[in-house]
Write an enzyme that holds these catalytic residues in place. Structure first.
Site, mmCIF file in Angstrom:
data_model
loop_
_atom_site.group_PDB
_atom_site.id
_atom_site.type_symbol
_atom_site.label_atom_id
_atom_site.label_comp_id
_atom_site.label_asym_id
_atom_site.label_seq_id
_atom_site.Cartn_x
_atom_site.Cartn_y
_atom_site.Cartn_z
ATOM 1 C CG ASP A 125 19.318 17.920 -4.676
ATOM 2 O OD1 ASP A 125 20.487 18.209 -4.364
ATOM 3 O OD2 ASP A 125 18.981 17.588 -5.820
ATOM 4 C CG ASP A 144 23.367 21.067 -6.118
ATOM 5 O OD1 ASP A 144 24.274 20.351 -6.577
ATOM 6 O OD2 ASP A 144 22.242 20.630 -5.813
#
Length: 185
Positions: A125, A144
């Site tokens: 991330d 995401d």
């Protein structure tokens, strides 16, 4: 009689999914190669930060001790999309499902191929909004973001009565006699 999928919808679903996976893989590669976890990059006056992290859990690092569950859920979602594709005749639904498919595949790739190991890998991330550490909103990645957009599009299609077979639900307005009102009221 079952509805047969059309080639255009399947091509859009497949192309969208592959494009999302490509974007996710490239952006994660660039993040790992160029970002220092100790030195986030500030963009847009602090509205956006590039802040590299490895996440063993889900959003807000929930479920960090249950990492093995996430690839199983991803496989179930991918299987569900495969089943949905068997009757797909709607391009908007193909886009929505392609976004979800690509997002699920992108993060599944991390779970399978990244450390600490098979089916328990940590997801890369690197996008953080309004803070460097994700305390305002969870740090996320391209997969995401696109997956959430696909789910939002699917909900919108469902709420507007658009079906995956290309038809649209017709809502009927009740006649005055069916509403309990009399004509002479």
């Amino acid at each position: 009689m079952p509805v047969q999928p059309n080639r255009r919808s399947i091509a859009v679903l497949t192309g969208t999914g592959l494009l999302v996976v490509l974007i996710d893989v490239v952006t994660k590669y660039l993040a790992v190669a160029h970002l220092n976890p100790a030195a986030p990059v500030r963009l847009l006056g602090g509205a956006l930060y590039l802040s590299l992290t490895r996440n063993s859990g889900a959003a807000f690092s929930l479920g960090t001790h249950y990492t093995f569950v996430f690839p199983v859920v991803s496989l179930l979602v991918i299987g569900w999309i495969g089943w949905m594709a068997t009757q797909l005749r709607s391009v908007p639904w193909a886009v929505a499902l392609g976004l979800v498919l690509g997002g699920a595949l992108g993060n599944l790739g991390d779970r399978i191929f990244r450390a600490p190991g098979f089916m328990v890998g940590h997801v890369i991330d690197f996008i953080s909004v309004f803070s460097t550490d994700g305390h305002v909103f969870p740090i996320f990645n391209a997969a995401d973001s696109v997956l959430c957009c696909g789910v939002a599009l699917a909900i919108l299609l469902e709420l507007t009565g658009r079906r995956r077979d290309g038809t649209q639900v017709q809502t009927e307005r009740p006649a005055a006699s069916q509403t309990g009102k009399r004509d002479d009221d």
